[in-house]
Scaffold this motif. Structure first.
Motif, PDB file in Angstrom:
ATOM      1  N   PHE A  21       0.799  -1.222   0.000  1.00 35.54           N
ATOM      2  CA  PHE A  21       0.000   0.000   0.000  1.00 35.54           C
ATOM      3  C   PHE A  21       0.834   1.275   0.000  1.00 35.54           C
ATOM      4  CE2 PHE A  21      -2.582  -3.329   2.063  1.00 35.54           C
ATOM      5  CZ  PHE A  21      -3.525  -3.458   1.056  1.00 35.54           C
ATOM      6  N   LEU A  22       2.147   1.123  -0.067  1.00 36.19           N
ATOM      7  CA  LEU A  22       3.023   2.275  -0.249  1.00 36.19           C
ATOM      8  C   LEU A  22       3.326   2.424  -1.738  1.00 36.19           C
ATOM      9  CD1 LEU A  22       5.578   1.729   2.676  1.00 36.19           C
ATOM     10  CD2 LEU A  22       3.501   3.143   2.676  1.00 36.19           C
ATOM     11  N   PRO A  23       3.587   3.636  -2.219  1.00 38.35           N
ATOM     12  CA  PRO A  23       3.814   3.832  -3.665  1.00 38.35           C
ATOM     13  C   PRO A  23       5.211   3.431  -4.109  1.00 38.35           C
ATOM     14  CG  PRO A  23       3.993   5.926  -2.520  1.00 38.35           C
ATOM     15  CD  PRO A  23       3.571   4.924  -1.482  1.00 38.35           C
ATOM     16  N   ILE A  24       5.622   2.189  -3.765  1.00 41.61           N
ATOM     17  CA  ILE A  24       6.994   1.766  -4.046  1.00 41.61           C
ATOM     18  C   ILE A  24       7.063   0.410  -4.747  1.00 41.61           C
ATOM     19  CG2 ILE A  24       8.014   3.135  -2.181  1.00 41.61           C
ATOM     20  CD1 ILE A  24       8.010   0.624  -0.446  1.00 41.61           C
ATOM     21  N   SER A  25       5.951  -0.186  -5.103  1.00 42.06           N
ATOM     22  CA  SER A  25       5.867  -1.452  -5.839  1.00 42.06           C
ATOM     23  C   SER A  25       6.189  -2.664  -4.993  1.00 42.06           C
ATOM     24  CB  SER A  25       6.781  -1.455  -7.075  1.00 42.06           C
ATOM     25  OG  SER A  25       6.758  -2.728  -7.698  1.00 42.06           O
ATOM     26  N   THR A 118      10.558   1.958 -14.708  1.00 44.36           N
ATOM     27  CA  THR A 118       9.292   2.317 -14.071  1.00 44.36           C
ATOM     28  C   THR A 118       9.504   2.790 -12.638  1.00 44.36           C
ATOM     29  OG1 THR A 118       8.935  -0.028 -13.531  1.00 44.36           O
ATOM     30  CG2 THR A 118       7.862   0.822 -15.511  1.00 44.36           C
ATOM     31  N   PHE A 119      10.468   2.209 -11.949  1.00 45.27           N
ATOM     32  CA  PHE A 119      10.787   2.702 -10.605  1.00 45.27           C
ATOM     33  C   PHE A 119      11.232   4.165 -10.673  1.00 45.27           C
ATOM     34  CE2 PHE A 119      11.061  -1.554  -8.566  1.00 45.27           C
ATOM     35  CZ  PHE A 119      10.491  -1.221  -7.358  1.00 45.27           C
ATOM     36  N   ILE A 120      12.169   4.449 -11.555  1.00 45.83           N
ATOM     37  CA  ILE A 120      12.742   5.793 -11.625  1.00 45.83           C
ATOM     38  C   ILE A 120      11.731   6.804 -12.156  1.00 45.83           C
ATOM     39  CG2 ILE A 120      14.531   7.178 -12.744  1.00 45.83           C
ATOM     40  CD1 ILE A 120      16.323   4.628 -12.599  1.00 45.83           C
ATOM     41  N   LEU A 121      11.048   6.454 -13.246  1.00 46.40           N
ATOM     42  CA  LEU A 121      10.041   7.367 -13.791  1.00 46.40           C
ATOM     43  C   LEU A 121       8.930   7.626 -12.778  1.00 46.40           C
ATOM     44  CD1 LEU A 121       9.624   6.212 -17.505  1.00 46.40           C
ATOM     45  CD2 LEU A 121      10.728   8.286 -16.655  1.00 46.40           C
ATOM     46  N   GLY A 122       8.517   6.556 -12.065  1.00 40.36           N
ATOM     47  CA  GLY A 122       7.486   6.725 -11.042  1.00 40.36           C
ATOM     48  C   GLY A 122       7.922   7.692  -9.960  1.00 40.36           C
ATOM     49  N   GLY A 123       9.204   7.660  -9.613  1.00 40.26           N
ATOM     50  CA  GLY A 123       9.720   8.598  -8.627  1.00 40.26           C
ATOM     51  C   GLY A 123       9.594  10.036  -9.093  1.00 40.26           C
ATOM     52  N   PHE A 124       9.936  10.272 -10.347  1.00 41.86           N
ATOM     53  CA  PHE A 124       9.833  11.642 -10.869  1.00 41.86           C
ATOM     54  C   PHE A 124       8.375  12.084 -11.010  1.00 41.86           C
ATOM     55  CE2 PHE A 124      14.228  10.795 -12.367  1.00 41.86           C
ATOM     56  CZ  PHE A 124      14.832  11.880 -11.739  1.00 41.86           C
ATOM     57  N   VAL A 125       7.482  11.149 -11.324  1.00 44.55           N
ATOM     58  CA  VAL A 125       6.056  11.495 -11.390  1.00 44.55           C
ATOM     59  C   VAL A 125       5.542  11.919 -10.018  1.00 44.55           C
ATOM     60  CG1 VAL A 125       3.729  10.592 -11.795  1.00 44.55           C
ATOM     61  CG2 VAL A 125       5.571  10.059 -13.412  1.00 44.55           C
ATOM     62  N   ILE A 255      13.621   6.127  -6.923  1.00 48.14           N
ATOM     63  CA  ILE A 255      14.754   6.404  -7.812  1.00 48.14           C
ATOM     64  C   ILE A 255      15.972   5.596  -7.371  1.00 48.14           C
ATOM     65  CG2 ILE A 255      16.357   8.201  -8.561  1.00 48.14           C
ATOM     66  CD1 ILE A 255      13.914  10.165  -8.328  1.00 48.14           C
ATOM     67  N   ALA A 256      16.224   5.562  -6.056  1.00 47.16           N
ATOM     68  CA  ALA A 256      17.349   4.784  -5.540  1.00 47.16           C
ATOM     69  C   ALA A 256      17.143   3.296  -5.799  1.00 47.16           C
ATOM     70  CB  ALA A 256      17.519   5.042  -4.040  1.00 47.16           C
ATOM     71  N   PHE A 257      15.900   2.816  -5.648  1.00 53.57           N
ATOM     72  CA  PHE A 257      15.618   1.394  -5.872  1.00 53.57           C
ATOM     73  C   PHE A 257      15.795   1.051  -7.341  1.00 53.57           C
ATOM     74  CE2 PHE A 257      13.490  -2.632  -5.941  1.00 53.57           C
ATOM     75  CZ  PHE A 257      13.593  -3.124  -4.646  1.00 53.57           C
ATOM     76  N   GLY A 258      15.413   1.971  -8.232  1.00 54.64           N
ATOM     77  CA  GLY A 258      15.618   1.734  -9.658  1.00 54.64           C
ATOM     78  C   GLY A 258      17.083   1.561  -9.995  1.00 54.64           C
ATOM     79  N   ILE A 259      17.927   2.364  -9.371  1.00 53.70           N
ATOM     80  CA  ILE A 259      19.371   2.223  -9.569  1.00 53.70           C
ATOM     81  C   ILE A 259      19.851   0.881  -9.021  1.00 53.70           C
ATOM     82  CG2 ILE A 259      21.619   3.186  -8.923  1.00 53.70           C
ATOM     83  CD1 ILE A 259      20.225   5.958  -8.881  1.00 53.70           C
ATOM     84  N   LEU A 260      19.270   0.466  -7.877  1.00 52.20           N
ATOM     85  CA  LEU A 260      19.614  -0.835  -7.296  1.00 52.20           C
ATOM     86  C   LEU A 260      19.249  -1.970  -8.244  1.00 52.20           C
ATOM     87  CD1 LEU A 260      20.525  -2.509  -4.808  1.00 52.20           C
ATOM     88  CD2 LEU A 260      18.132  -2.478  -4.053  1.00 52.20           C
TER      89      LEU A 260
END
Length: 274
Positions: A21-25, A118-125, A255-260
């Motif tokens: 339920f957090l916006p982090i997938s 999608t992780f990184i783009l979602g962060g910027f959105v 964004i950090a998770f996308g880099i991970l």
């Protein structure tokens, strides 16, 4: 009884409950947790979807007063019928598109590049949504939504079929960009999760029933229990958090998770096509 397997099920349940339920997938985190635990075979994939039901039970309990009141008022109150219809309308696009494209998405989009993007783009959105002017908010309570608003949020929810997007992230942030307040978007996201995740869990169990046996009951039971407990804590915390905080920290986390994802894929540590 395989104690190690039950411990893995408990850990996966906690990951599901804390991230659903957090916006982090939750999907991205379950892939990572499954890779680290060696818990990523075909049965594990069914398990990951099935234990969402435990998380949903937590939402039902937290929102029980509203749910019970709406059900009781359906025969007599137009607002209750409108609210129930909105949830059904918001749920419908995911059903139709999931049935039509679910297998293709599973086959072609579960790649490191897609998940990381999608992780990184979602962060910027999220950063963009949190910078919108306050006068852009036109709906302050989920009860004020029209059917058109519910349909738009339901269509936005379909983006969550792309791995790494986050169902909660798509519906909450999408709702905010469509004019809902942070509280209204979060509430409607939780209500919409009930039919969406229960439906996905039941459908997955039915399709993959040949993989399962009575010996799997303890594993699923432990996963459901820990998913429920961690989701209950998470939902209660999130509702307090959004009363005075933004989703910006989650954006930077994504964004950090996308880099991970990129690093672990490049190093060969995690199979993000799982």
């Amino acid at each position: 009884m395989d104690v190690v397997l039950l411990v893995k099920a408990a850990i996966m349940g906690v990951v599901e409950g804390l991230t659903e339920f957090l916006p982090i997938s939750s999907t991205g985190h379950l892939i990572l947790a499954g890779a680290l635990l060696g818990f990523h075979d075909a049965k594990a994939k069914v398990f990951e979807i099935a234990i969402q039901t435990g998380a949903i039970l937590a939402v039902i309990i937290v929102y029980w007063q509203k749910i019970r009141g709406t059900l009781a008022a359906l025969p007599t109150e137009r607002q209750a019928r409108q609210f129930a219809a909105n949830v059904a309308i918001g749920f419908l696009p995911a059903v139709l598109l999931g049935l039509a494209f679910g297998k293709a998405i599973q086959a072609h989009l579960f790649t490191p590049a897609v998940v990381a993007t999608t992780f990184i783009l979602g962060g910027f959105v999220i950063l963009w949504a949190e910078r919108r002017p306050q006068d852009a908010v036109r709906i302050h309570d989920a009860d004020q939504m029209r059917w058109q608003d519910a349909l738009k949020v339901g269509l936005v929810q379909c983006f969550a079929m792309i791995p790494g997007t986050s169902r909660s992230g798509a519906t909450i942030i999408g709702g905010m960009l469509l004019g809902l307040s942070r509280k209204a978007a979060t509430d409607f996201s939780f209500y919409l999760a009930i039919p969406t995740l229960v439906g996905a869990g039941v459908y997955s169990l039915y399709r993959q029933r040949a993989l399962l046996s009575a010996a799997d009951i303890p594993m699923f039971g432990v996963g459901l229990l820990f998913s429920f407990l961690s989701a209950w804590l998470c939902v209660r915390w999130l509702l307090r958090y959004i009363s005075s905080n933004s989703f910006t920290p989650f954006a930077w986390y994504r964004i950090a998770f996308g880099i991970l994802v990129l690093l672990t894929s490049w190093a060969g540590w995690v199979d993000w096509s799982a």
